[in-house]
Every structure is written in structure tokens, then in C-alpha cells.
Design a protein around this motif. Structure first.
Motif: not given
Length: 404
Positions: A217-232
Motif C-alpha cells: 500500500p502506498s499513501s498519496t498524502r504522506e506530507e499531510e499526514i507527516a505534518q499532522l503527526e508533527t503537530r500532534i
């Protein structure tokens, strides 16, 4: 006068006997030499008369002998001689031609000897052979008895022979076709097209199966997920820090401010976590959709392969069925022709036997006439003339002596 007296008289007049004999011999030679064409050639042919309608027994043999004698007498009649004159175009009358032909029955048998004389050896042989042909035609023209009228005709036998020959030719043709038969092949263009479809589908199926087995499986929203994880992560750290500061707050105002900031952070964390879960859910759904797409494509290819294989088998089966049907048709036709041929041959042999049994007596040439190489010798005629002259001279001598 006794015998001795006559002998003495003949001995005394012997010169008269010799003179009469000499005159007879000379006259015979001169007549043969100057009054008839010379040299003369004689051609001879021998035929046998046989009645096919008679049985092979002693009575039939005697009947054939009598029949040969009858035809020997009948052969010198006008129809046979006229046929010879007409076909050969010889300048002779029937009476003159009759003098050129001699017929005799050989030793009281079925054999007839026919001799023809002419000043041309070729013509002598031609007359003898043509005489036989005309005699045979006259024999065949003789009507058969009333018991033999209901018999097959020559034309009917010819039709049966034609039918049998055609059946034999057809049988040979069918046998050759069966021996050289090659099974039919399915349509080459359709087979090639189906085999290409099958080959392409199998190649694609292998590719999709490998892709499904190795799917990650490959994600097309890795950057957005990374930003959210950083914020969290940062918010969690701030929340821990604010909570520690709240526990150490000295005044109610500071505690209230810290509490508000903690509530805002908790609200943001909850919102960011929900957003992160949505992103994870979308990635999972997209991965499952891709897997399902691969599975559906694989199923479609398998279905198409099954259809194309069945269609290819159907084409080959149809070709094999057509070949088997054609072979069976050839075998059935051969059996029918063979059965008909056996029946027709049996019927033909029966009709032929009836036809031959009902035929008029046949004339078979035993020895054909060939142009003679040697002329007819006058010696026999001269000897006969000499004997006749001697006898006449003897009679005259005796008559003269009796008168004296």
C-alpha cells in the motif's frame, strides 16, 4: 479277242498312245499358259463352325459337323459373293468370282477350308479373308429359333458394360480419395486470432498476479499526514508542559490562563487526530480499491481465457467432426458402389450367358489367309490332261481295231 491280244494291239499302236498323250499335255499347258492369267496364286483360310446353343456332347458334335457341311454349300450363294465383290471392288461377276473360290469340308469335321485364286497374291488373300467376313455376316443375319427370341440384345449388354465400367472408375476414384485423405484443419485466421488473444491474456494475467503478490500500500498524502503527526507531537509536548505549569501555578489568574490554553490544545489534538484517522482511512480505502481492481481484472482475464479456450476447442472439434463425417461418407459410398458392382456383374454375366447361348452358330477363323509367295503349279492339271489323253488314245486305238 482276249486280253493278250489287246495288249499286243496296244503295244503295236503305242506310238499313237504317246502321240495322244503328248497332244493332251501340250494342249493343257498351252491352255493354262495362254487362256488363263498366269502366274496364278492361291490363298487359303480355315474356319470352324460352332453352334453355341448346343451342348458339349456327341450329338452336338455331329450336329456341328452337319452344320459345317451345310454352310460349305451355302457359302457359294449369291449374297456372300456379292458382298465380296462390293467391298473389294473387283471387276468380276458373281459367276466369275465363284470360279475363283473353292470350298471343302476337311475330313468330315467342323473345319471348312476356303481357297481363293487370283493373278495377284495380295488380291487372293483379300478375297479369301473377305469371303470369310461376308460368310460370318450372313450367318449372324440368320434369325434364331422362336425359343431364343426373348434374350438380351447387344445394346443392352453394352449398357451394362458401361454401367459396370463407370462403377469401377468411381470405386477407384473413391479409394484414391480415401487413401490420400488429409483431415480438415480449423480456419487458420480464427485460430491465429484466438491464440493471440490467449497468449496476450496469459501474459497480462502473469503480470497482474505478480503485481498483486508484491503489492505494497502506498499513501498519496504522506506530507499531510507527516505534518499532522508533527503537530500532534508538538501539541502533546505543549500539553504536558502546560499541565506541569498548571500544577505549579501560584495565582488563580495564571491557572485560568493555563487551563484555557490546555483546553485549546486538547481541542486541536482531537481535531488533528480525527483528521489523521480520516487520512489513514482514505489511504486504506484506496489500497483496497487497487487490490480489488487487480482481482477483478484477474477474474475477467480468467473468464476470457476460459471462453477463448472453449472456442478454440470448438473449432478443432468441428474440424475433426467434419473430417470424420467426410471419411464415413467416403466409406459408405465405397460400400454402396462395391455392393452395386457385385450385383451388376452377376446380372451382366447372367445376361451375357443368355445372349451367347441364344446366338446363331459362330464362325471362328482358325487360320487366316496370307498372300502366297509361290504361284500355283500347272503340274497337276498337266498330269490329269496327260492321263485323259492317254485314255482317249487307248479308246480310239481299240475302236479302230474293232472296226478293222
Amino acid at each position: 479277242m482276249d486280253l493278250r491280244t489287246w495288249i499286243r494291239v496296244l503295244a503295236r499302236r503305242f506310238w499313237l498312245l504317246l502321240l495322244g498323250t503328248a497332244f493332251a499335255v501340250a494342249g493343257s499347258y498351252l491352255a493354262f499358259r495362254f487362256l488363263t492369267p498366269w502366274p496364278r496364286y492361291q490363298a487359303t483360310t480355315v474356319v470352324i463352325i460352332n453352334d453355341k446353343g448346343l451342348k458339349a456332347d456327341w450329338n452336338s458334335l455331329q450336329a456341328n459337323k452337319n452344320l459345317a457341311m451345310t454352310y460349305a454349300q451355302w457359302a457359294m450363294r449369291r449374297p456372300v459373293l456379292e458382298g465380296v465383290i462390293e467391298n473389294l471392288g473387283i471387276p468380276l461377276s458373281v459367276a466369275q468370282l465363284r470360279e475363283h473360290i473353292k470350298i471343302r469340308n476337311l475330313n468330315d469335321t467342323q473345319l471348312i477350308e476356303i481357297s481363293a485364286t487370283s493373278d495377284d497374291p495380295q488380291q487372293a488373300a483379300a478375297i479369301a479373308n473377305e469371303f470369310v467376313r461376308q460368310l460370318e455376316a450372313q450367318i449372324e443375319a440368320v434369325p434364331v429359333s422362336g425359343e431364343r427370341t426373348q434374350v438380351p440384345t447387344r445394346e443392352e449388354l453394352a449398357r451394362w458394360e458401361t454401367r459396370i465400367a463407370q462403377a469401377q472408375a468411381e470405386l477407384i476414384n473413391l479409394s484414391d480419395r480415401l487413401a490420400e485423405y488429409r483431415p480438415a484443419s480449423p480456419p487458420a485466421e480464427e485460430v491465429a486470432q484466438l491464440e493471440k488473444h490467449i497468449s496476450d491474456a496469459e501474459a497480462e494475467l502473469l503480470t497482474l498476479s505478480a503485481e498483486l503478490a508484491n503489492y505494497q500500500p502506498s499513501s498519496t498524502r504522506e506530507e499531510e499526514i507527516a505534518q499532522l503527526e508533527t503537530r500532534i507531537g508538538e501539541a502533546d509536548a505543549q500539553l504536558v508542559d502546560l499541565t506541569a505549569r498548571l500544577l505549579k501555578a501560584d495565582s488563580p489568574v495564571e491557572a485560568e490562563l493555563l487551563t484555557k490554553r490546555i483546553n485549546v490544545l486538547q481541542s486541536n489534538l482531537a481535531m488533528w487526530r480525527r483528521e489523521l484517522e480520516k487520512l489513514y482511512a482514505r489511504d486504506k480505502a484506496e489500497s483496497e480499491a487497487e487490490v480489488n481492481r487487480l482481482l477483478r481484472r484477474i477474474e475477467v482475464l480468467k473468464g476470457n481465457l476460459d471462453i477463448w479456450h472453449r472456442e478454440l476447442d470448438r473449432l478443432y472439434f468441428r474440424a475433426e467432426s467434419a473430417s470424420e463425417a467426410e471419411v464415413n461418407q467416403l466409406v459408405r459410398r465405397i460400400n454402396v458402389v462395391q455392393a452395386n458392382l457385385r450385383l451388376w456383374q452377376e446380372e451382366y454375366e447372367k445376361l451375357k450367358a443368355e445372349y451367347e447361348e441364344a446366338q446363331a452358330p459362330s464362325l471362328v477363323v482358325v487360320e487366316a489367309a496370307y498372300p502366297p509367295t509361290d504361284a500355283v503349279s500347272p503340274l497337276i492339271n498337266i498330269l490329269i490332261a496327260g492321263m485323259v489323253g492317254f485314255l482317249l488314245s487307248t479308246g480310239l486305238v481299240i475302236l479302230f481295231e474293232m472296226r478293222c
